[in-house]
Design a protein around this motif. Structure first.
Motif, PDB file in Angstrom:
ATOM      1  N   ALA A 118      -3.438   5.197   0.226  1.00  0.00           N
ATOM      2  CA  ALA A 118      -3.821   5.682   1.554  1.00  0.00           C
ATOM      3  C   ALA A 118      -4.601   6.995   1.433  1.00  0.00           C
ATOM      4  O   ALA A 118      -5.612   7.183   2.122  1.00  0.00           O
ATOM      5  CB  ALA A 118      -2.591   5.861   2.427  1.00  0.00           C
ATOM      6  N   ALA A 119      -4.169   7.888   0.566  1.00  0.00           N
ATOM      7  CA  ALA A 119      -4.876   9.158   0.366  1.00  0.00           C
ATOM      8  C   ALA A 119      -6.260   8.902  -0.223  1.00  0.00           C
ATOM      9  O   ALA A 119      -7.240   9.566   0.157  1.00  0.00           O
ATOM     10  CB  ALA A 119      -4.061  10.069  -0.543  1.00  0.00           C
ATOM     11  N   ARG A 120      -6.381   7.952  -1.130  1.00  0.00           N
ATOM     12  CA  ARG A 120      -7.667   7.620  -1.735  1.00  0.00           C
ATOM     13  C   ARG A 120      -8.629   7.058  -0.681  1.00  0.00           C
ATOM     14  O   ARG A 120      -9.796   7.407  -0.651  1.00  0.00           O
ATOM     15  CB  ARG A 120      -7.442   6.604  -2.852  1.00  0.00           C
ATOM     16  CG  ARG A 120      -8.694   6.384  -3.687  1.00  0.00           C
ATOM     17  CD  ARG A 120      -8.431   5.442  -4.841  1.00  0.00           C
ATOM     18  NE  ARG A 120      -7.492   6.075  -5.770  1.00  0.00           N
ATOM     19  CZ  ARG A 120      -6.779   5.412  -6.659  1.00  0.00           C
ATOM     20  NH1 ARG A 120      -6.854   4.099  -6.738  1.00  0.00           N
ATOM     21  NH2 ARG A 120      -5.971   6.047  -7.478  1.00  0.00           N
ATOM     22  N   TYR A 121      -8.148   6.180   0.198  1.00  0.00           N
ATOM     23  CA  TYR A 121      -8.976   5.624   1.257  1.00  0.00           C
ATOM     24  C   TYR A 121      -9.438   6.698   2.236  1.00  0.00           C
ATOM     25  O   TYR A 121     -10.595   6.722   2.664  1.00  0.00           O
ATOM     26  CB  TYR A 121      -8.229   4.525   2.008  1.00  0.00           C
ATOM     27  CG  TYR A 121      -7.921   3.306   1.172  1.00  0.00           C
ATOM     28  CD1 TYR A 121      -8.811   2.842   0.203  1.00  0.00           C
ATOM     29  CD2 TYR A 121      -6.734   2.628   1.334  1.00  0.00           C
ATOM     30  CE1 TYR A 121      -8.530   1.729  -0.567  1.00  0.00           C
ATOM     31  CE2 TYR A 121      -6.436   1.503   0.573  1.00  0.00           C
ATOM     32  CZ  TYR A 121      -7.345   1.064  -0.376  1.00  0.00           C
ATOM     33  OH  TYR A 121      -7.060  -0.036  -1.129  1.00  0.00           O
ATOM     34  N   ILE A 122      -8.537   7.588   2.585  1.00  0.00           N
ATOM     35  CA  ILE A 122      -8.883   8.672   3.518  1.00  0.00           C
ATOM     36  C   ILE A 122      -9.897   9.621   2.884  1.00  0.00           C
ATOM     37  O   ILE A 122     -10.844  10.071   3.533  1.00  0.00           O
ATOM     38  CB  ILE A 122      -7.607   9.410   3.983  1.00  0.00           C
ATOM     39  CG1 ILE A 122      -6.780   8.468   4.869  1.00  0.00           C
ATOM     40  CG2 ILE A 122      -7.962  10.687   4.731  1.00  0.00           C
ATOM     41  CD1 ILE A 122      -5.423   9.003   5.242  1.00  0.00           C
ATOM     42  N   ALA A 123      -9.721   9.919   1.593  1.00  0.00           N
ATOM     43  CA  ALA A 123     -10.668  10.799   0.896  1.00  0.00           C
ATOM     44  C   ALA A 123     -12.051  10.149   0.813  1.00  0.00           C
ATOM     45  O   ALA A 123     -13.080  10.813   1.017  1.00  0.00           O
ATOM     46  CB  ALA A 123     -10.141  11.127  -0.492  1.00  0.00           C
ATOM     47  N   ALA A 124     -12.102   8.845   0.531  1.00  0.00           N
ATOM     48  CA  ALA A 124     -13.388   8.144   0.472  1.00  0.00           C
ATOM     49  C   ALA A 124     -14.060   8.140   1.839  1.00  0.00           C
ATOM     50  O   ALA A 124     -15.278   8.332   1.944  1.00  0.00           O
ATOM     51  CB  ALA A 124     -13.180   6.718  -0.031  1.00  0.00           C
ATOM     52  N   LEU A 125     -13.285   7.935   2.891  1.00  0.00           N
ATOM     53  CA  LEU A 125     -13.834   7.964   4.245  1.00  0.00           C
ATOM     54  C   LEU A 125     -14.382   9.352   4.577  1.00  0.00           C
ATOM     55  O   LEU A 125     -15.448   9.484   5.180  1.00  0.00           O
ATOM     56  CB  LEU A 125     -12.768   7.553   5.261  1.00  0.00           C
ATOM     57  CG  LEU A 125     -13.201   7.531   6.722  1.00  0.00           C
ATOM     58  CD1 LEU A 125     -14.289   6.489   6.935  1.00  0.00           C
ATOM     59  CD2 LEU A 125     -12.009   7.278   7.621  1.00  0.00           C
ATOM     60  N   MET A 184       0.855  -1.168   0.000  1.00  0.00           N
ATOM     61  CA  MET A 184       0.000   0.000   0.000  1.00  0.00           C
ATOM     62  C   MET A 184       0.907   1.239   0.000  1.00  0.00           C
ATOM     63  O   MET A 184       1.700   1.446   0.901  1.00  0.00           O
ATOM     64  CB  MET A 184      -0.869  -0.031   1.257  1.00  0.00           C
ATOM     65  CG  MET A 184      -1.843   1.101   1.333  1.00  0.00           C
ATOM     66  SD  MET A 184      -3.096   0.786   2.571  1.00  0.00           S
ATOM     67  CE  MET A 184      -2.728   2.072   3.702  1.00  0.00           C
ATOM     68  N   ASP A 185       0.720   2.041  -1.015  1.00  0.00           N
ATOM     69  CA  ASP A 185       1.548   3.246  -1.103  1.00  0.00           C
ATOM     70  C   ASP A 185       0.745   4.469  -0.664  1.00  0.00           C
ATOM     71  O   ASP A 185      -0.390   4.367  -0.224  1.00  0.00           O
ATOM     72  CB  ASP A 185       2.108   3.397  -2.518  1.00  0.00           C
ATOM     73  CG  ASP A 185       1.025   3.454  -3.580  1.00  0.00           C
ATOM     74  OD1 ASP A 185      -0.124   3.074  -3.270  1.00  0.00           O
ATOM     75  OD2 ASP A 185       1.313   3.883  -4.703  1.00  0.00           O
TER      76      ASP A 185
END
Length: 97
Positions: A6-13, A1-2
């Motif tokens: 991680a930024a994409r997951y945080i943005a979706a959350l 996981m790069d």
């Protein structure tokens, strides 16, 4: 996981939590109930439908009976509602009273 994942997951959350927050705010302010009630009455997009029937007045005679004046298409009807059934009362002009 790069870092991009991680930024994409945080943005979706953040988007999901934001939508949940808007939903909660709408429920708390009453916007949601107004929207649901409007949809149930057929008022989509702010277009109000003219109602053909409305209760003008009601009078309780006793615990089991009441008289209701209902306006239907501009004409008033008097109804006697009771435990045994409903009766349409004649107009006072028709009975000569």
């Amino acid at each position: 996981m790069d870092v991009v994942d991680a930024a994409r997951y945080i943005a979706a959350l953040a988007v999901v939590l934001g939508l949940l927050g808007l939903f909660a705010l709408g429920a708390r302010q009453g916007w949601l109930t107004g929207l649901i009630a409007g949809l149930a009455r057929g008022q989509v997009g702010g277009i109000k439908r003219e109602r053909r029937m409305k209760v003008v007045e009601t009078l309780v005679l006793d615990p089991r009976r009441r008289i209701v004046i209902v306006e239907i298409d501009g004409q008033e009807q008097r109804l006697l509602l009771g435990a045994s059934g409903e009766t349409v009362l004649p107009d006072s002009k028709e009975t000569g009273l």
